[in-house]
Design an enzyme around this catalytic site. Structure first.
Site, PDB file in Angstrom:
ATOM      1  N   ASP A 177      16.930 -24.968  37.489  1.00  0.00           N
ATOM      2  CA  ASP A 177      16.845 -26.429  37.551  1.00  0.00           C
ATOM      3  C   ASP A 177      16.211 -26.952  36.260  1.00  0.00           C
ATOM      4  O   ASP A 177      15.266 -26.342  35.735  1.00  0.00           O
ATOM      5  CB  ASP A 177      16.009 -26.843  38.764  1.00  0.00           C
ATOM      6  N   ASN A 185      17.032 -38.507  31.152  1.00  0.00           N
ATOM      7  CA  ASN A 185      18.245 -39.307  31.267  1.00  0.00           C
ATOM      8  C   ASN A 185      17.932 -40.796  31.149  1.00  0.00           C
ATOM      9  O   ASN A 185      18.644 -41.552  30.476  1.00  0.00           O
ATOM     10  CB  ASN A 185      18.900 -39.024  32.628  1.00  0.00           C
ATOM     11  N   ASP A 194      24.176 -35.787  29.352  1.00  0.00           N
ATOM     12  CA  ASP A 194      25.331 -34.897  29.472  1.00  0.00           C
ATOM     13  C   ASP A 194      25.287 -33.811  28.405  1.00  0.00           C
ATOM     14  O   ASP A 194      25.609 -32.639  28.672  1.00  0.00           O
ATOM     15  CB  ASP A 194      26.636 -35.687  29.352  1.00  0.00           C
ATOM     16  N   GLU A 221      21.747 -31.261  37.725  1.00  0.00           N
ATOM     17  CA  GLU A 221      21.087 -30.468  36.682  1.00  0.00           C
ATOM     18  C   GLU A 221      20.712 -29.076  37.189  1.00  0.00           C
ATOM     19  O   GLU A 221      19.803 -28.439  36.642  1.00  0.00           O
ATOM     20  CB  GLU A 221      19.833 -31.202  36.170  1.00  0.00           C
TER      21      GLU A 221
END
Length: 247
Positions: A177, A185, A194, A221
């Site tokens: 993770d 983000n 991304d 993620e």
């Protein structure tokens, strides 16, 4: 053809208790395919499990396990059921075609063998298998990372756990993770997010050294690595390598 260029040959398992039939099929097919042979049903199943052929040519009339029983066992096996089977049959056995097709065979080749017919029927089935494999690959690919997606993870995990139980070997999983990804983000935007996910996917992929090791995007993620035949100590080595690659 350029010097040094290797052309992949598809692998075919030939199963017939008459060695003369196997010899003839080898003469017809050896220039175009990698061939494996078996003269009984039990050996055929063992080779299908260990060699993973792309296609099986299977005689119907054999002692002990006949072709129908071998086909049934193949189609019941989670790891073997997708291998296409073509039955080899004498001309006076054509009334049994329905039974074979009902069991999951994809075609019949009649004896005595006619070289061009044998080649054409095999070529058609190999092309169909390649097309199915491509569709399966595309439908199980995560577009952003080009890693297998959740559907592919679930399918692969089921198969590898089944294999580990059947042959009594270890299997390790790594759940990965990205910490604080939402903050990243929100701060830098989705395009940067991304790019971050893609870069980490590349780092994970480059850290897996064995062909049987598997990495996929679990969702968002999160990533999952499936490491067949590896104990906890080996899994820790792989995880450290992934961390170093990410850093």
């Amino acid at each position: 053809m350029k010097a040094g260029l290797t052309v992949m040959k598809y692998k075919i398992l030939l199963v017939d208790d008459e060695r003369s039939n196997i010899t003839l099929l080898i003469e017809i097919l050896q220039d175009s395919y990698d061939l494996i042979t078996a003269t009984d049903g039990k050996k055929a199943i063992e080779l299908a499990r260990s060699k993973a052929p792309d296609l099986i040519l299977l005689d119907i009339l054999m002692p002990d396990l006949d072709g129908y029983e071998v086909c049934r066992l193949l189609k019941e096996d989670q790891l073997l059921r997708e291998i296409p089977v073509i039955f080899l049959t004498a001309l006076d056995q054509t009334e049994n075609e329905y039974r074979g097709l009902e069991l999951g065979a994809v075609d019949y080749i009649s004896k005595p063998f006619r070289s061009e017919i044998v080649k054409l029927r095999i070529k058609n089935q190999i092309e169909l298998k390649v097309s199915r494999d491509k569709l399966f690959f595309l439908s199980n690919l995560d577009k952003l990372t080009e890693l297998p997606n959740r559907r592919a993870i679930d399918s692969t995990l089921e198969k590898e756990v089944f294999r580990a139980i059947r042959i009594s070997r270890h299997i390790s999983l790594l759940m990965i993770d990205i910490d604080h990804f939402k903050q990243y983000n929100d701060s830098y935007g989705h395009i940067a997010g991304d790019r971050c996910i893609k870069n980490i996917a590349d780092a994970i992929r480059s850290s897996l050294r064995r062909p049987e090791d598997f990495a996929g995007r679990f969702g968002g993620e999160e990533f999952l690595c499936i490491l067949p035949n590896i104990k906890e100590e080996g899994a820790l080595v792989v995880s450290e390598r992934i961390l170093q690659s990410v850093e």
